[in-house]
Each structure stands twice: as C-alpha cells, then as structure tokens.
Design a protein around this motif. Sequence first.
Motif, PDB file in Angstrom:
ATOM      1  N   LEU A  27     -43.026  -2.099  19.941  1.00 25.05           N
ATOM      2  CA  LEU A  27     -43.758  -3.316  20.252  1.00 25.05           C
ATOM      3  C   LEU A  27     -45.264  -3.110  20.140  1.00 25.05           C
ATOM      4  N   THR A  28     -45.952  -4.109  19.613  1.00 27.80           N
ATOM      5  CA  THR A  28     -47.403  -4.153  19.657  1.00 27.80           C
ATOM      6  C   THR A  28     -47.781  -5.265  20.627  1.00 27.80           C
ATOM      7  N   ILE A  29     -48.509  -4.926  21.682  1.00 26.66           N
ATOM      8  CA  ILE A  29     -48.849  -5.906  22.713  1.00 26.66           C
ATOM      9  C   ILE A  29     -50.322  -6.271  22.606  1.00 26.66           C
ATOM     10  N   TYR A  30     -50.584  -7.535  22.324  1.00 21.37           N
ATOM     11  CA  TYR A  30     -51.948  -8.055  22.286  1.00 21.37           C
ATOM     12  C   TYR A  30     -52.240  -8.740  23.623  1.00 21.37           C
ATOM     13  N   GLU A  31     -53.518  -8.747  24.005  1.00 24.40           N
ATOM     14  CA  GLU A  31     -53.919  -9.328  25.287  1.00 24.40           C
ATOM     15  C   GLU A  31     -55.009 -10.378  25.093  1.00 24.40           C
ATOM     16  N   ALA A  32     -54.925 -11.469  25.859  1.00 22.18           N
ATOM     17  CA  ALA A  32     -55.970 -12.495  25.865  1.00 22.18           C
ATOM     18  C   ALA A  32     -56.111 -13.040  27.275  1.00 22.18           C
ATOM     19  N   GLU A  33     -57.333 -13.515  27.594  1.00 23.20           N
ATOM     20  CA  GLU A  33     -57.590 -14.050  28.922  1.00 23.20           C
ATOM     21  C   GLU A  33     -57.692 -15.565  28.935  1.00 23.20           C
ATOM     22  N   ASP A  34     -57.946 -16.168  27.778  1.00 21.22           N
ATOM     23  CA  ASP A  34     -58.110 -17.617  27.747  1.00 21.22           C
ATOM     24  C   ASP A  34     -57.609 -18.191  26.422  1.00 21.22           C
ATOM     25  N   ALA A  36     -59.188 -19.675  23.898  1.00 24.13           N
ATOM     26  CA  ALA A  36     -59.954 -19.342  22.693  1.00 24.13           C
ATOM     27  C   ALA A  36     -59.565 -17.971  22.147  1.00 24.13           C
ATOM     28  N   ASP A  37     -59.508 -16.967  23.036  1.00 19.72           N
ATOM     29  CA  ASP A  37     -59.128 -15.623  22.596  1.00 19.72           C
ATOM     30  C   ASP A  37     -57.699 -15.599  22.072  1.00 19.72           C
ATOM     31  N   ALA A  38     -56.817 -16.318  22.737  1.00 17.09           N
ATOM     32  CA  ALA A  38     -55.409 -16.343  22.327  1.00 17.09           C
ATOM     33  C   ALA A  38     -55.246 -16.955  20.940  1.00 17.09           C
ATOM     34  N   LEU A  39     -55.936 -18.051  20.676  1.00 12.73           N
ATOM     35  CA  LEU A  39     -55.836 -18.694  19.361  1.00 12.73           C
ATOM     36  C   LEU A  39     -56.428 -17.806  18.275  1.00 12.73           C
ATOM     37  N   ASN A  43     -54.236 -16.379  15.135  1.00 13.16           N
ATOM     38  CA  ASN A  43     -54.582 -16.658  13.738  1.00 13.16           C
ATOM     39  C   ASN A  43     -54.785 -15.384  12.931  1.00 13.16           C
ATOM     40  N   GLU A  44     -55.265 -14.325  13.593  1.00  8.20           N
ATOM     41  CA  GLU A  44     -55.537 -13.068  12.900  1.00  8.20           C
ATOM     42  C   GLU A  44     -54.292 -12.207  12.744  1.00  8.20           C
ATOM     43  N   ILE A 174     -53.165   2.105 -10.544  1.00  4.23           N
ATOM     44  CA  ILE A 174     -53.239   1.028  -9.552  1.00  4.23           C
ATOM     45  C   ILE A 174     -54.231   1.412  -8.463  1.00  4.23           C
ATOM     46  N   SER A 175     -55.055   0.495  -8.069  1.00  3.21           N
ATOM     47  CA  SER A 175     -56.059   0.748  -7.036  1.00  3.21           C
ATOM     48  C   SER A 175     -55.457   0.548  -5.650  1.00  3.21           C
ATOM     49  N   LEU A 176     -56.157   1.035  -4.641  1.00  2.00           N
ATOM     50  CA  LEU A 176     -55.709   0.836  -3.266  1.00  2.00           C
ATOM     51  C   LEU A 176     -55.723  -0.650  -2.924  1.00  2.00           C
ATOM     52  N   LYS A 177     -56.752  -1.340  -3.381  1.00  2.00           N
ATOM     53  CA  LYS A 177     -56.845  -2.779  -3.119  1.00  2.00           C
ATOM     54  C   LYS A 177     -55.643  -3.518  -3.684  1.00  2.00           C
ATOM     55  N   ARG A 178     -55.238  -3.177  -4.900  1.00  2.00           N
ATOM     56  CA  ARG A 178     -54.088  -3.847  -5.520  1.00  2.00           C
ATOM     57  C   ARG A 178     -52.784  -3.498  -4.791  1.00  2.00           C
ATOM     58  N   ALA A 179     -52.652  -2.254  -4.360  1.00  4.99           N
ATOM     59  CA  ALA A 179     -51.451  -1.846  -3.618  1.00  4.99           C
ATOM     60  C   ALA A 179     -51.322  -2.647  -2.329  1.00  4.99           C
ATOM     61  N   LEU A 180     -52.448  -2.839  -1.629  1.00  7.53           N
ATOM     62  CA  LEU A 180     -52.431  -3.603  -0.389  1.00  7.53           C
ATOM     63  C   LEU A 180     -52.119  -5.073  -0.647  1.00  7.53           C
ATOM     64  N   GLU A 181     -52.580  -5.606  -1.771  1.00  9.58           N
ATOM     65  CA  GLU A 181     -52.261  -6.996  -2.129  1.00  9.58           C
ATOM     66  C   GLU A 181     -50.764  -7.158  -2.374  1.00  9.58           C
ATOM     67  N   LEU A 182     -50.153  -6.184  -3.027  1.00 11.36           N
ATOM     68  CA  LEU A 182     -48.713  -6.250  -3.305  1.00 11.36           C
ATOM     69  C   LEU A 182     -47.900  -6.128  -2.017  1.00 11.36           C
ATOM     70  N   ILE A 183     -48.350  -5.264  -1.114  1.00  8.18           N
ATOM     71  CA  ILE A 183     -47.617  -5.059   0.139  1.00  8.18           C
ATOM     72  C   ILE A 183     -47.818  -6.243   1.078  1.00  8.18           C
ATOM     73  N   ASN A 184     -49.052  -6.690   1.222  1.00  9.95           N
ATOM     74  CA  ASN A 184     -49.381  -7.905   1.984  1.00  9.95           C
ATOM     75  C   ASN A 184     -48.725  -7.921   3.367  1.00  9.95           C
ATOM     76  N   ASN A 185     -49.075  -6.925   4.180  1.00  5.43           N
ATOM     77  CA  ASN A 185     -48.489  -6.829   5.511  1.00  5.43           C
ATOM     78  C   ASN A 185     -49.537  -6.360   6.508  1.00  5.43           C
TER      79      ASN A 185
END
Length: 247
Positions: A27-34, A36-39, A43-44, A174-185
């Motif tokens: 699990l990855t646990i994110y935290e927010a207090e309000d 604005a932070d939660a939204l 989104n990110e 293949i560049s690192l940038k292109r590899a990351l675009e293909l993986i898109n995660n």
Amino acid sequence: MNILIVEDDNIQKQNFIKMMQGIKENLTIYEAEDKADALKLSNENSIDIFYIDIFLKNSSGLDLAIDLRKIDKYEFSWIIFLTTHAEYITQAFKEVHCYDYILKPYDKDKLLAISNRIILHSCSKTIIERKYAIFDLKEGIFIKIYVDEIIFIEVNSRTCTIHTKNGIYEIKGISLKRALELINNTAILQSHKSFAVNINFITKIVKLNIKSYELFFEDYEKKALLSYKCKSLIIEKFKTKNPTYRI
C-alpha cells in the motif's frame, strides 16, 4: 494500491496509518488535511481508496467527496467516511454513494475488515487488468513487459536496459524519456538522467555524496542512482510508503 487519508487531526491520522500497516498488501498511503490538499493529491496520483473525515479544515468531507465524484476517474471509486457523528452518514450515502463509514475512535478490526474486503475485490480485477508495455527488442521481435515486474531502467549510449523480476532486457535506440512514455505509470519515476525506478521495490536509500544517492531494491543485487535533482520526489514517495523511515 494507493490510499488517501483526509484527516485534519494529526494524532488520529497517525493512528489510522499505524492500523493500516497491519494489512499485508503493498500500500502507498497519501495524507491530506483539507479539501484543497486532497484534490491536489488526487489529481497528481491515481487513488484507489479514499478515507475522508466528515469534518475538515475550511470545508466538509462531503463537499470533497462530491468534488471527487466530478472527476471521471473517481466517479465510482471507493469512498469511506470517518466520523464521530453517524447521523450524517445517510446524507453521505445519498449524495456521494460512499461504500461504508467508520466511527471514531477507530475500531482496528472494522478498519482492517473493510479495507481487506476492498483490496481483495480490487486485486482480483487487477489480475485481469495488469498493465504492460510493448518494446521492440530488435528487428521483428517484440516483447511485452508487465509494469509491476519492472524494478528499474537504465539507459546508457542509447541502450535501454530494463531490469525486471523475470530477467534483464536490452533495447537498442530508445531514450529514457521514450521508455517512460511507453510505460506510462506513476509507480515508475525518473531518479537520475540515466535511471528510472519502480518506487514499490525500493528498500533503502544511501547517500554517496552531496549530489547523488544509491537506491537498493527488494531481492535484487543491482543498484540504481538517485540524483540531487530527482531526490525530493523519490524520497517523498519512499517515505510515504515507509512512514517510519528517516533519511
């Protein structure tokens, strides 16, 4: 799975996180207090389960949940409300279609039971929907690499080396940038001009000098580099996954 806890009482929030560590899933646990932070976090990132306090700073948890439902990817997401006042829950079910609620102070058994039920359901779907990327290994030969098996990626002289749980694959031109675009995660993050890593496999971060760090991985001998430029994001993600860790 990614979880977001929206709670403005830090003691209650840390108590919640401690209880969630009893779940044996990754699990990855994110935290927010309000709101604005939660939204912003929502989104990110791609959040799988929301735990939202009914009463928040400068807003209500109901208002936050209503706004989340307006975001396409969260139209049917799991939302669980945290409250000391059960009388507000009828409104939550009607307006937000939340999955359940948990009364404060938290009952660990109920929290884990609800969470495990959702995770079990979601993981059964994930088995069918595993994400992958297709790479051109060499002329006429293509390979499918599942994203959740990637440990890290290294690019040197236009050769992209992908380290996975099932072996190492070298892809030319293949560049690192292109590899990351293909993986898109969102789990695969650039850590250095020549490296990208799966945040889920990092077990240790060791400082080499003022400008670089070394990344260690679960059940894997090879290591990757972390640059000063990428340090903040990687360490933030790593510490979120490992709340007791300190650099």
